[in-house]
Design an enzyme around this catalytic site. Structure first.
Site, short mmCIF file in Angstrom:
data_model
loop_
_atom_site.label_atom_id
_atom_site.label_comp_id
_atom_site.label_asym_id
_atom_site.label_seq_id
_atom_site.Cartn_x
_atom_site.Cartn_y
_atom_site.Cartn_z
N PRO A 2 10.32 20.94 4.54
CA PRO A 2 11.20 22.11 4.42
C PRO A 2 10.65 23.28 5.23
O PRO A 2 9.45 23.55 5.23
CB PRO A 2 11.16 22.41 2.91
N GLU A 3 11.54 23.96 5.94
CA GLU A 3 11.13 25.13 6.72
C GLU A 3 11.48 26.39 5.94
O GLU A 3 11.99 26.34 4.82
CB GLU A 3 11.80 25.08 8.09
N HIS A 90 7.80 10.69 -10.01
CA HIS A 90 7.13 11.66 -9.14
C HIS A 90 7.28 13.10 -9.62
O HIS A 90 7.07 14.04 -8.85
CB HIS A 90 7.63 11.51 -7.71
N ARG A 109 5.29 12.26 -1.98
CA ARG A 109 4.10 11.99 -1.16
C ARG A 109 2.87 12.77 -1.62
O ARG A 109 1.76 12.56 -1.11
CB ARG A 109 4.41 12.34 0.30
N ARG A 150 -1.43 34.07 26.35
CA ARG A 150 -1.39 32.70 25.84
C ARG A 150 -0.87 31.74 26.89
O ARG A 150 0.24 31.89 27.40
CB ARG A 150 -0.51 32.63 24.59
#
Length: 269
Positions: A2-3, A90, A109, A150
Site C-alpha cells: 500500500p502506498e 492471519h 506475510r 543528485r
C-alpha cells in the site's frame, strides 16, 4: 505494498471507529511481525484514544503515554469488526475498543509492524523522514535543493523518503508522465521549469488517489472492505507495451531500482 493514498484512506476509514473511544486492551496472537511487537504496546490498558494520525506510510494511534505505530507492510490491512468475531489465520493483532468493536490487523506475510513511540520521543523509523508531499514544506525550493547534486534517476530520488515521503512506485510513474519527465533522467538535470510542473502534479495525483479511495492493490482493502478505485485512472503504471494515452506510441517498461517503471519515450524528456 500500500502506498500513501491507501494508508491515508485506511486512516480515514478507521478514524470514526476510534474517535472518542478507549483502548481497552491489545491482544497479540502473533508478536513476531517484521519486528517484535514491544511490551509497551501490550501494556496499554484502558487508555483514551486521542487521535489517529499518519506520518508517511505509518498510522499513529495517539494515547496519553505515546503512540502505537502501525505499518501495513506488503500485505497487511485493517478492519473494524465486532469483538466476538472469530479471528482468522492471519489476524495477528486486535485493539479492543470500549465500543465493543475491534481494530484488527491481518497480515499474511507478516511484513507489517506494530511499534511504540513514547510521548515526547520520535521513533527511529520516523526520525529522518522528509516532508509530507501534501504539506507546504514540500515546495519548489525543497525540490530544487534535493535534486541539485543528485546523479540518481529522478524517479528514484522521488521515492527516497528522505526527500519526500509517500511518493511510491505507482504515483512516481504517474506524476513523471503527467509532468513530461523521463524517469531515468538524472535528478540534477531536471530543469526548474520541469520541477515547477512536477510539484503540483505530485500533489494533485496523490490528492485524487486519496479522494477516490486509494488504488486497488491485490492485498489492499479499506476498513469497510471496499477496494479503491483510482486504478481506473492510471495512465502508465501497469500499462507497459500499451499505447500512450497522449501520443499513441507504445509505452516502455523497464526495471529501475528493482521496480517496474513505465514511461513514454516520446512524451517524456
Amino acid at each position: 505494498m500500500p502506498e500513501l493514498p491507501e494508508v491515508e484512506v485506511s486512516r480515514q476509514g478507521i478514524s470514526p471507529y476510534l474517535d472518542n473511544q478507549r483502548l481497552v486492551k491489545v491482544v497479540a496472537r502473533q508478536r513476531q511481525l517484521r519486528w517484535w511487537v514491544p511490551d509497551e504496546v501490550i501494556a496499554q490498558l484502558d487508555q483514551p484514544i486521542l487521535s489517529v494520525t499518519r506520518r508517511a506510510k505509518y498510522l499513529l494511534i495517539q494515547l496519553p503515554a505515546g503512540d502505537i505505530i502501525l505499518h501495513l507492510g506488503m500485505s497487511g490491512h485493517l478492519k473494524v469488526v465486532p469483538a466476538d468475531t472469530p479471528a482468522t489465520k492471519h489476524d495477528h493483532i486486535d485493539l479492543l475498543l470500549s465500543s465493543g468493536k475491534v481494530l484488527r490487523l491481518n497480515d499474511t506475510r507478516r511484513f507489517g509492524a506494530v511499534l511504540w513511540q513514547a510521548k515526547g520521543e520520535v521513533h527511529p523509523l520516523l526520525a529522518s523522514l522528509g516532508p509530507e508531499p501534501l504539506s507546504d514544506r514540500f515546495n519548489l525550493a525543497h525540490l530544487q535543493a534535493a535534486f541539485a547534486k543528485r546523479n540518481s534517476a529522478v524517479k528514484l530520488v522521488l521515492m527516497d523518503n528522505h526527500v519526500v515521503v509517500g511518493v511510491g512506485n505507482i504515483y512516481a510513474n504517474e506524476a513523471l508522465f503527467k509532468a513530461g519527465i523521463l524517469p531515468t533522467k538524472p535528478a540534477k538535470q531536471v530543469t526548474d521549469t520541469q520541477l515547477a510542473r512536477l510539484l503540483p502534479v505530485i500533489k494533485e495525483t496523490l490528492t485524487a488517489a486519496i479522494k477516490q479511495g486509494g488504488t486497488t492493490l491485490k492485498d489492499f482493502s479499506q476498513a469497510d472492505g471496499k477496494p479503491g478505485y483510482f486504478a481506473q485512472q492510471l495512465l502508465v503504471y501497469g500499462r507497459g507495451g500499451q499505447p500512450c494515452v497522449s501520443c499513441g506510441k507504445d509505452l516502455t517498461e523497464i526495471r529501475l531500482g528493482q521496480r517496474s517503471t513505465v514511461f513514454c519515450a516520446s512524451c517524456q524528456q
